[in-house]
Design a protein around this motif. Sequence first.
Motif, PDB file in Angstrom:
ATOM      1  N   THR A 167      21.288 -16.812 -25.127  1.00 52.25           N
ATOM      2  CA  THR A 167      22.112 -16.985 -23.922  1.00 52.25           C
ATOM      3  C   THR A 167      22.982 -15.766 -23.657  1.00 52.25           C
ATOM      4  O   THR A 167      23.552 -15.640 -22.576  1.00 52.25           O
ATOM      5  N   SER A 168      23.089 -14.854 -24.614  1.00 47.38           N
ATOM      6  CA  SER A 168      23.888 -13.638 -24.423  1.00 47.38           C
ATOM      7  C   SER A 168      23.064 -12.493 -23.850  1.00 47.38           C
ATOM      8  O   SER A 168      23.601 -11.417 -23.581  1.00 47.38           O
ATOM      9  N   ILE A 169      21.771 -12.708 -23.641  1.00 49.47           N
ATOM     10  CA  ILE A 169      20.880 -11.653 -23.173  1.00 49.47           C
ATOM     11  C   ILE A 169      20.449 -11.979 -21.744  1.00 49.47           C
ATOM     12  O   ILE A 169      19.748 -12.971 -21.502  1.00 49.47           O
ATOM     13  N   LYS A 170      20.889 -11.158 -20.820  1.00 47.49           N
ATOM     14  CA  LYS A 170      20.639 -11.397 -19.400  1.00 47.49           C
ATOM     15  C   LYS A 170      19.152 -11.558 -19.130  1.00 47.49           C
ATOM     16  O   LYS A 170      18.337 -10.754 -19.568  1.00 47.49           O
ATOM     17  N   GLY A 171      18.812 -12.645 -18.430  1.00 47.29           N
ATOM     18  CA  GLY A 171      17.440 -12.901 -18.041  1.00 47.29           C
ATOM     19  C   GLY A 171      16.589 -13.593 -19.098  1.00 47.29           C
ATOM     20  O   GLY A 171      15.434 -13.918 -18.834  1.00 47.29           O
ATOM     21  N   MET A 172      17.128 -13.819 -20.280  1.00 47.36           N
ATOM     22  CA  MET A 172      16.359 -14.417 -21.382  1.00 47.36           C
ATOM     23  C   MET A 172      16.314 -15.935 -21.232  1.00 47.36           C
ATOM     24  O   MET A 172      17.345 -16.589 -21.052  1.00 47.36           O
ATOM     25  N   ALA A 173      15.131 -16.497 -21.335  1.00 50.64           N
ATOM     26  CA  ALA A 173      15.016 -17.951 -21.395  1.00 50.64           C
ATOM     27  C   ALA A 173      15.594 -18.405 -22.731  1.00 50.64           C
ATOM     28  O   ALA A 173      15.419 -17.736 -23.745  1.00 50.64           O
TER      29      ALA A 173
ATOM     30  N   ARG B 280      26.941  -8.518 -43.559  1.00 50.40           N
ATOM     31  CA  ARG B 280      25.547  -8.331 -43.140  1.00 50.40           C
ATOM     32  C   ARG B 280      25.203  -9.329 -42.034  1.00 50.40           C
ATOM     33  O   ARG B 280      24.574  -8.979 -41.035  1.00 50.40           O
ATOM     34  N   GLU B 281      25.616 -10.569 -42.199  1.00 44.87           N
ATOM     35  CA  GLU B 281      25.361 -11.615 -41.197  1.00 44.87           C
ATOM     36  C   GLU B 281      25.938 -11.196 -39.839  1.00 44.87           C
ATOM     37  O   GLU B 281      25.260 -11.274 -38.808  1.00 44.87           O
ATOM     38  N   TRP B 282      27.199 -10.783 -39.848  1.00 41.59           N
ATOM     39  CA  TRP B 282      27.879 -10.354 -38.621  1.00 41.59           C
ATOM     40  C   TRP B 282      27.126  -9.187 -37.980  1.00 41.59           C
ATOM     41  O   TRP B 282      26.787  -9.217 -36.794  1.00 41.59           O
ATOM     42  N   ASN B 283      26.867  -8.162 -38.772  1.00 45.48           N
ATOM     43  CA  ASN B 283      26.245  -6.947 -38.242  1.00 45.48           C
ATOM     44  C   ASN B 283      24.837  -7.187 -37.719  1.00 45.48           C
ATOM     45  O   ASN B 283      24.463  -6.659 -36.667  1.00 45.48           O
ATOM     46  N   GLU B 284      24.046  -7.980 -38.424  1.00 45.68           N
ATOM     47  CA  GLU B 284      22.661  -8.205 -37.989  1.00 45.68           C
ATOM     48  C   GLU B 284      22.588  -8.987 -36.691  1.00 45.68           C
ATOM     49  O   GLU B 284      21.753  -8.699 -35.837  1.00 45.68           O
ATOM     50  N   LYS B 285      23.452  -9.965 -36.522  1.00 44.68           N
ATOM     51  CA  LYS B 285      23.418 -10.736 -35.277  1.00 44.68           C
ATOM     52  C   LYS B 285      23.803  -9.859 -34.083  1.00 44.68           C
ATOM     53  O   LYS B 285      23.210  -9.963 -33.002  1.00 44.68           O
ATOM     54  N   ILE B 286      24.762  -8.981 -34.275  1.00 42.84           N
ATOM     55  CA  ILE B 286      25.162  -8.076 -33.201  1.00 42.84           C
ATOM     56  C   ILE B 286      24.073  -7.030 -32.953  1.00 42.84           C
ATOM     57  O   ILE B 286      23.760  -6.718 -31.798  1.00 42.84           O
ATOM     58  N   LEU B 287      23.483  -6.504 -34.018  1.00 44.12           N
ATOM     59  CA  LEU B 287      22.389  -5.541 -33.869  1.00 44.12           C
ATOM     60  C   LEU B 287      21.243  -6.137 -33.053  1.00 44.12           C
ATOM     61  O   LEU B 287      20.702  -5.483 -32.149  1.00 44.12           O
ATOM     62  N   PHE B 288      20.854  -7.350 -33.377  1.00 40.83           N
ATOM     63  CA  PHE B 288      19.753  -8.015 -32.677  1.00 40.83           C
ATOM     64  C   PHE B 288      20.083  -8.173 -31.201  1.00 40.83           C
ATOM     65  O   PHE B 288      19.287  -7.787 -30.322  1.00 40.83           O
ATOM     66  N   ARG B 289      21.248  -8.709 -30.908  1.00 35.80           N
ATOM     67  CA  ARG B 289      21.656  -8.908 -29.508  1.00 35.80           C
ATOM     68  C   ARG B 289      21.678  -7.575 -28.759  1.00 35.80           C
ATOM     69  O   ARG B 289      21.106  -7.442 -27.683  1.00 35.80           O
ATOM     70  N   ASN B 290      22.336  -6.575 -29.342  1.00 35.72           N
ATOM     71  CA  ASN B 290      22.480  -5.293 -28.667  1.00 35.72           C
ATOM     72  C   ASN B 290      21.141  -4.597 -28.450  1.00 35.72           C
ATOM     73  O   ASN B 290      20.919  -3.965 -27.416  1.00 35.72           O
ATOM     74  N   TYR B 291      20.246  -4.718 -29.420  1.00 42.47           N
ATOM     75  CA  TYR B 291      18.934  -4.089 -29.290  1.00 42.47           C
ATOM     76  C   TYR B 291      18.163  -4.710 -28.122  1.00 42.47           C
ATOM     77  O   TYR B 291      17.585  -3.994 -27.301  1.00 42.47           O
ATOM     78  N   LEU B 292      18.166  -6.034 -28.045  1.00 40.84           N
ATOM     79  CA  LEU B 292      17.444  -6.687 -26.950  1.00 40.84           C
ATOM     80  C   LEU B 292      18.092  -6.388 -25.597  1.00 40.84           C
ATOM     81  O   LEU B 292      17.383  -6.243 -24.591  1.00 40.84           O
ATOM     82  N   GLN B 293      19.397  -6.267 -25.562  1.00 39.42           N
ATOM     83  CA  GLN B 293      20.065  -5.925 -24.310  1.00 39.42           C
ATOM     84  C   GLN B 293      19.697  -4.511 -23.866  1.00 39.42           C
ATOM     85  O   GLN B 293      19.574  -4.248 -22.673  1.00 39.42           O
ATOM     86  N   ALA B 294      19.492  -3.607 -24.818  1.00 38.52           N
ATOM     87  CA  ALA B 294      19.207  -2.205 -24.510  1.00 38.52           C
ATOM     88  C   ALA B 294      17.719  -1.896 -24.364  1.00 38.52           C
ATOM     89  O   ALA B 294      17.358  -0.825 -23.874  1.00 38.52           O
ATOM     90  N   HIS B 295      16.838  -2.798 -24.808  1.00 40.19           N
ATOM     91  CA  HIS B 295      15.399  -2.562 -24.794  1.00 40.19           C
ATOM     92  C   HIS B 295      14.682  -3.719 -24.080  1.00 40.19           C
ATOM     93  O   HIS B 295      14.247  -4.680 -24.724  1.00 40.19           O
ATOM     94  N   PRO B 296      14.550  -3.621 -22.750  1.00 35.23           N
ATOM     95  CA  PRO B 296      13.941  -4.713 -21.981  1.00 35.23           C
ATOM     96  C   PRO B 296      12.531  -5.086 -22.438  1.00 35.23           C
ATOM     97  O   PRO B 296      12.163  -6.256 -22.384  1.00 35.23           O
ATOM     98  N   ALA B 297      11.742  -4.128 -22.914  1.00 38.76           N
ATOM     99  CA  ALA B 297      10.379  -4.455 -23.360  1.00 38.76           C
ATOM    100  C   ALA B 297      10.424  -5.359 -24.594  1.00 38.76           C
ATOM    101  O   ALA B 297       9.643  -6.310 -24.701  1.00 38.76           O
ATOM    102  N   ALA B 298      11.322  -5.071 -25.516  1.00 38.09           N
ATOM    103  CA  ALA B 298      11.475  -5.918 -26.714  1.00 38.09           C
ATOM    104  C   ALA B 298      11.989  -7.294 -26.310  1.00 38.09           C
ATOM    105  O   ALA B 298      11.544  -8.312 -26.849  1.00 38.09           O
ATOM    106  N   ALA B 299      12.915  -7.333 -25.354  1.00 36.00           N
ATOM    107  CA  ALA B 299      13.445  -8.617 -24.883  1.00 36.00           C
ATOM    108  C   ALA B 299      12.329  -9.437 -24.236  1.00 36.00           C
ATOM    109  O   ALA B 299      12.252 -10.656 -24.431  1.00 36.00           O
ATOM    110  N   GLU B 300      11.442  -8.782 -23.490  1.00 41.57           N
ATOM    111  CA  GLU B 300      10.333  -9.490 -22.847  1.00 41.57           C
ATOM    112  C   GLU B 300       9.360 -10.044 -23.892  1.00 41.57           C
ATOM    113  O   GLU B 300       8.883 -11.171 -23.770  1.00 41.57           O
TER     114      GLU B 300
END
Length: 174
Positions: A43-49, A112-132
């Motif tokens: 729900t934090s990633i724009k356009g993501m189902a 590690r838990e904190w950092n990985e969840k933020i890394l995942f969210r930020n990566y998908l927000q910055a990489h539309p192909a990965a988010a798709e």
Amino acid sequence: MGKSRVHLENDHLKWQKNYEYEKDQILQAIGLKTLGIEHIGSTSIKGMAAKPIIDIMVGVLDLADYFMFLRPLSSIDFEYVHKPELTERKFFRKGEWGKGTCHLHMCEYGSREWNEKILFRNYLQAHPAAAEKYATLKKQLASKYQFDRPAYTREKEPFIKTVIERAMREIQQQ
């Protein structure tokens, strides 16, 4: 307890508003004891189902002190759910079992838990192909495991781990 259904929706504007409301409530209840609060999950990633459940991560100094948050979070309708398999975070749910509206994940800030969840969210927000790719996987799994939420979640894990590894490599190369 009935089976929890996997149902994906698209409603990013509503989810952002819901996150802001819940964030304000959480900060009023335990704000002085938090080191960070983040909107995570699909729900934090724009356009993501996504399942229409807002995932919020709260960073604290020491997870061993989680018990001090039980009463204040209960006052804003977050119920602590004991999950012994979760060693690096504590889990709270708002709403009925299987029909929750918000999940709160408490972990140590900077862990590690904190950092990985933020890394995942930020990566998908910055990489539309990965988010798709993730969105496509989620839709396939939601269809296959419509009445098996644990399997749906488990089957997403390899993709999530791969994205986190890519995000870490990307950071190391900077």
